[in-house]
Design a protein around this motif. Structure first.
Motif, PDB file in Angstrom:
ATOM      1  N   ASP A 232       0.657  -1.154   0.136  1.00 30.57           N
ATOM      2  CA  ASP A 232      -0.314  -0.017  -0.391  1.00 30.57           C
ATOM      3  C   ASP A 232       1.020   1.714   0.012  1.00 30.57           C
ATOM      4  O   ASP A 232       0.201   2.198  -1.069  1.00 30.57           O
ATOM      5  N   LEU A 233       2.240   1.011   1.336  1.00 28.04           N
ATOM      6  CA  LEU A 233       2.963   2.245   0.986  1.00 28.04           C
ATOM      7  C   LEU A 233       3.457   3.154  -0.122  1.00 28.04           C
ATOM      8  O   LEU A 233       3.688   3.870  -0.906  1.00 28.04           O
ATOM      9  N   TYR A 234       3.390   1.160  -1.014  1.00 28.38           N
ATOM     10  CA  TYR A 234       4.940   1.289  -2.282  1.00 28.38           C
ATOM     11  C   TYR A 234       3.346   2.194  -3.261  1.00 28.38           C
ATOM     12  O   TYR A 234       3.864   3.386  -4.365  1.00 28.38           O
ATOM     13  N   ARG A 235       2.079   1.839  -2.887  1.00 32.92           N
ATOM     14  CA  ARG A 235       1.536   2.051  -4.655  1.00 32.92           C
ATOM     15  C   ARG A 235       1.126   3.195  -3.941  1.00 32.92           C
ATOM     16  O   ARG A 235       0.997   4.352  -4.615  1.00 32.92           O
ATOM     17  N   ASN A 236       1.088   3.619  -3.016  1.00 36.62           N
ATOM     18  CA  ASN A 236       0.219   5.274  -2.554  1.00 36.62           C
ATOM     19  C   ASN A 236       1.325   6.769  -2.074  1.00 36.62           C
ATOM     20  O   ASN A 236       1.196   7.550  -2.923  1.00 36.62           O
ATOM     21  N   HIS A 237       2.435   6.623  -2.018  1.00 34.22           N
ATOM     22  CA  HIS A 237       3.524   7.237  -2.124  1.00 34.22           C
ATOM     23  C   HIS A 237       5.079   6.999  -2.501  1.00 34.22           C
ATOM     24  O   HIS A 237       5.811   7.923  -2.475  1.00 34.22           O
ATOM     25  N   PHE A 238       5.138   5.702  -3.739  1.00 32.20           N
ATOM     26  CA  PHE A 238       6.300   5.670  -4.091  1.00 32.20           C
ATOM     27  C   PHE A 238       6.946   6.555  -5.424  1.00 32.20           C
ATOM     28  O   PHE A 238       7.841   7.720  -4.987  1.00 32.20           O
TER      29      PHE A 238
ATOM     30  N   SER B 265       0.010   7.319  -9.523  1.00 32.72           N
ATOM     31  CA  SER B 265      -0.741   6.755  -8.760  1.00 32.72           C
ATOM     32  C   SER B 265      -0.437   5.179  -8.167  1.00 32.72           C
ATOM     33  O   SER B 265      -1.346   4.663  -7.198  1.00 32.72           O
ATOM     34  N   GLY B 266       0.695   4.705  -8.325  1.00 39.18           N
ATOM     35  CA  GLY B 266       0.679   3.572  -8.049  1.00 39.18           C
ATOM     36  C   GLY B 266       0.104   2.285  -8.993  1.00 39.18           C
ATOM     37  O   GLY B 266      -0.135   1.292  -8.626  1.00 39.18           O
TER      38      GLY B 266
ATOM     39  N   PHE C 155      -9.613   8.794 -10.557  1.00 37.10           N
ATOM     40  CA  PHE C 155     -11.277   8.638  -9.430  1.00 37.10           C
ATOM     41  C   PHE C 155     -11.667   7.737 -10.335  1.00 37.10           C
ATOM     42  O   PHE C 155     -12.156   6.910  -9.585  1.00 37.10           O
ATOM     43  N   THR C 156     -12.188   6.878 -11.170  1.00 39.72           N
ATOM     44  CA  THR C 156     -11.819   6.137 -12.257  1.00 39.72           C
ATOM     45  C   THR C 156     -12.478   4.687 -11.352  1.00 39.72           C
ATOM     46  O   THR C 156     -13.634   3.192 -11.195  1.00 39.72           O
ATOM     47  N   GLU C 157     -10.908   4.316 -11.002  1.00 34.16           N
ATOM     48  CA  GLU C 157     -10.169   3.182 -10.282  1.00 34.16           C
ATOM     49  C   GLU C 157     -10.879   2.997  -9.370  1.00 34.16           C
ATOM     50  O   GLU C 157     -11.046   2.145  -8.978  1.00 34.16           O
ATOM     51  N   GLY C 158     -10.833   4.284  -8.472  1.00 35.10           N
ATOM     52  CA  GLY C 158     -10.996   3.490  -7.157  1.00 35.10           C
ATOM     53  C   GLY C 158     -12.246   3.695  -6.915  1.00 35.10           C
ATOM     54  O   GLY C 158     -13.065   3.326  -5.695  1.00 35.10           O
TER      55      GLY C 158
ATOM     56  N   ASP D 286     -15.293  -6.245  -4.381  1.00 35.33           N
ATOM     57  CA  ASP D 286     -16.005  -7.801  -4.507  1.00 35.33           C
ATOM     58  C   ASP D 286     -16.692  -7.761  -2.875  1.00 35.33           C
ATOM     59  O   ASP D 286     -18.089  -8.226  -2.827  1.00 35.33           O
ATOM     60  N   ASP D 287     -16.215  -6.667  -1.969  1.00 35.41           N
ATOM     61  CA  ASP D 287     -16.899  -6.785  -0.203  1.00 35.41           C
ATOM     62  C   ASP D 287     -18.669  -5.373  -0.788  1.00 35.41           C
ATOM     63  O   ASP D 287     -18.776  -5.534  -0.067  1.00 35.41           O
ATOM     64  N   GLY D 288     -18.621  -4.823  -2.031  1.00 35.71           N
ATOM     65  CA  GLY D 288     -19.541  -4.059  -2.552  1.00 35.71           C
ATOM     66  C   GLY D 288     -18.810  -2.128  -2.028  1.00 35.71           C
ATOM     67  O   GLY D 288     -19.831  -1.749  -2.155  1.00 35.71           O
ATOM     68  N   GLN D 289     -17.453  -2.633  -1.573  1.00 33.20           N
ATOM     69  CA  GLN D 289     -17.189  -1.011  -1.263  1.00 33.20           C
ATOM     70  C   GLN D 289     -16.274  -0.579  -2.549  1.00 33.20           C
ATOM     71  O   GLN D 289     -16.148  -1.286  -3.394  1.00 33.20           O
ATOM     72  N   LEU D 290     -15.706   0.730  -2.024  1.00 31.05           N
ATOM     73  CA  LEU D 290     -15.446   1.181  -3.108  1.00 31.05           C
ATOM     74  C   LEU D 290     -14.286   0.674  -3.147  1.00 31.05           C
ATOM     75  O   LEU D 290     -13.145  -0.151  -3.101  1.00 31.05           O
ATOM     76  N   ASN D 291     -13.889   0.658  -4.486  1.00 31.96           N
ATOM     77  CA  ASN D 291     -12.117   0.041  -4.978  1.00 31.96           C
ATOM     78  C   ASN D 291     -10.993   0.471  -4.214  1.00 31.96           C
ATOM     79  O   ASN D 291     -10.463  -0.496  -3.659  1.00 31.96           O
ATOM     80  N   ASP D 292     -11.058   1.944  -4.017  1.00 39.41           N
ATOM     81  CA  ASP D 292      -9.967   2.817  -3.025  1.00 39.41           C
ATOM     82  C   ASP D 292     -10.015   3.649  -2.958  1.00 39.41           C
ATOM     83  O   ASP D 292     -10.504   4.942  -3.581  1.00 39.41           O
ATOM     84  N   GLU D 293     -10.711   3.790  -1.698  1.00 43.39           N
ATOM     85  CA  GLU D 293     -11.207   5.321  -1.566  1.00 43.39           C
ATOM     86  C   GLU D 293      -9.931   6.403  -1.773  1.00 43.39           C
ATOM     87  O   GLU D 293      -9.916   6.883  -1.596  1.00 43.39           O
TER      88      GLU D 293
END
Length: 409
Positions: free
Chosen positions: A11-17, A125-126, A184-187, A192-199
């Protein structure tokens, strides 16, 4: 490595690298992208070794401190000056304005717009190659090759992180808006749990768009239009599922659950964007379509004839296959099945859309209106052969089951 630590580092790599690389370059004077990336990679490698004994209270601050120290040692060996205080331990809390600088820095005008998008989506965006390919209606091999070529070329390239965030240039602004739109489209898609894919991706896109508004970046009203569009979509996010946590068709969405306060804010920015524009462009047209959906009291009262006109204009300024598929859906809902089929037949020749379940589901719906249940079953089965999330697969199976029940009566 245990699952918790592995997930945290991922998560850190994706969001901050990408941000860490750009912040490092901006504050230290390192201009070589490859050198900056190596320093950040080294920090993550050290984290994977040392955090087995305990994860620090502020993992991102630990990484920034390690990056700073590594950069200092490198520059000291090379006899280059580096103010050790430039990258403070709490650098991770930089402002949205600093994040915008990073985004603009990764947009390199000498590259084609598509390549700029791919590089920014991967490094800022990672996003993984698979998701970038899906968002751009491309194949994964093409995306991988583009990133590889850029990786080879960038050793001799520098990022310009001294770009003005208030006046970066029209081209950078347009590309940045596209990147925020795709983030935004990706998030926003459902997991699968019905939540936003990436808030976090949704929040980042919203915050950066709002910062552009605060900096009075206009782009013919497009900045405020995009901000309004994202708010319109978020306001309706919960209506995509029923009480059983199942995907439901647009006609069955519970409009009483829409966030009216968020819609009110979106309306303000949408109206302001219209005053700032000289002609309707991509995000203004999309926001206008969202506005018509929002203002319809019921699905039956949706002004499809106006939505179709907006899609006609949108296909001129943004002739993407995704826009075409949405255009076909609007035509279907308006009752113009023949025109919808013409668009679907054109999209079917696109290799990417041959594996798009929405295209096959729309074919099935049109077949059902003709009482052609056999072709409806065929199309739904084609949809099941596409890459689907659990929610999407359950939805298609349920639709197919309903048709099968009709055939067996």
């Amino acid at each position: 490595m245990d699952d918790r630590l592995s997930q945290l580092l991922s998560d850190l790599y994706r969001n901050h690298f990408g941000k860490m690389v750009a912040v490092l370059m901006y504050h230290t004077g390192i201009v070589e992208i490859a050198v900056a990336e190596d320093i950040v990679q080294e920090a993550f490698a050290l984290a994977s070794e040392k955090w087995h004994n305990g994860i620090p209270e502020r993992p991102d601050a630990w990484l920034y401190k390690t990056i700073r120290n590594t950069a200092y040692n490198l520059l000291k060996k090379e006899g280059r000056q580096f103010d050790h205080n430039l990258m403070a331990d709490d650098q991770h809390s930089e402002s949205e304005q600093e994040s915008l600088r990073v985004l603009f820095g990764f947009i390199q005008p000498e590259l084609t717009p598509k390549v700029q998008l791919i590089i920014a989506l991967r490094n800022v965006s990672g996003l993984k190659v698979q998701r970038i390919a899906a968002l751009l209606a491309s194949d994964e091999n093409t995306i991988t090759k583009i990133l590889y070529r850029w990786k080879i070329q960038r050793k001799s390239q520098n990022l310009n992180l001294s770009v003005s965030v208030t006046d970066p240039g029209e081209q950078k602004i347009r590309t940045a808006l596209k990147i925020l739109y795709l983030m935004f489209t990706e998030g926003y898609r459902l997991s699968d749990d019905g939540q936003l894919n990436d808030e976090t991706l949704c929040e980042d896109a919203l915050c950066l768009a709002k910062e552009m508004v605060n900096l009075k970046i206009c782009a013919n009203g497009e900045v405020k239009s995009l901000y309004a569009l994202m708010l319109y979509n978020l306001a309706r996010a919960s209506s995509r599922l029923n009480a059983l946590n199942e995907l439901i068709p647009l006609a069955e969405h519970d409009r009483s659950g829409w966030n009216q306060q968020m819609i009110g804010v979106a309306n303000q920015y949408f109206l302001q964007s219209q005053k700032e524009s000289t002609n309707l462009e991509m995000y203004q047209l999309e926001a206008s379509i969202a506005y018509l959906h929002i203002t319809a009291q019921t699905f039956q009262q949706t002004k499809w004839h106006l939505i179709i006109r907006l899609y006609d204009k949108l296909m001129v300024c943004n002739p993407s296959p995704f826009t075409a598929l949405s255009h076909a859906a609007a035509l279907y809902f308006s009752g113009d099945h023949a025109s919808a089929l013409k668009i679907l037949d054109q999209l079917k020749s696109n290799p990417f859309f041959q594996t798009n379940h929405l295209l096959h589901c729309l074919y099935a719906k049109i077949a059902l209106h003709k009482n052609d249940h056999t072709n409806a079953v065929t199309s739904f089965k084609k949809a099941l052969n596409c890459k689907l999330s659990t929610l999407e697969m359950n939805f298609v199976k349920k639709e197919l089951q309903l048709v099968d029940m009709h055939l067996t009566r």
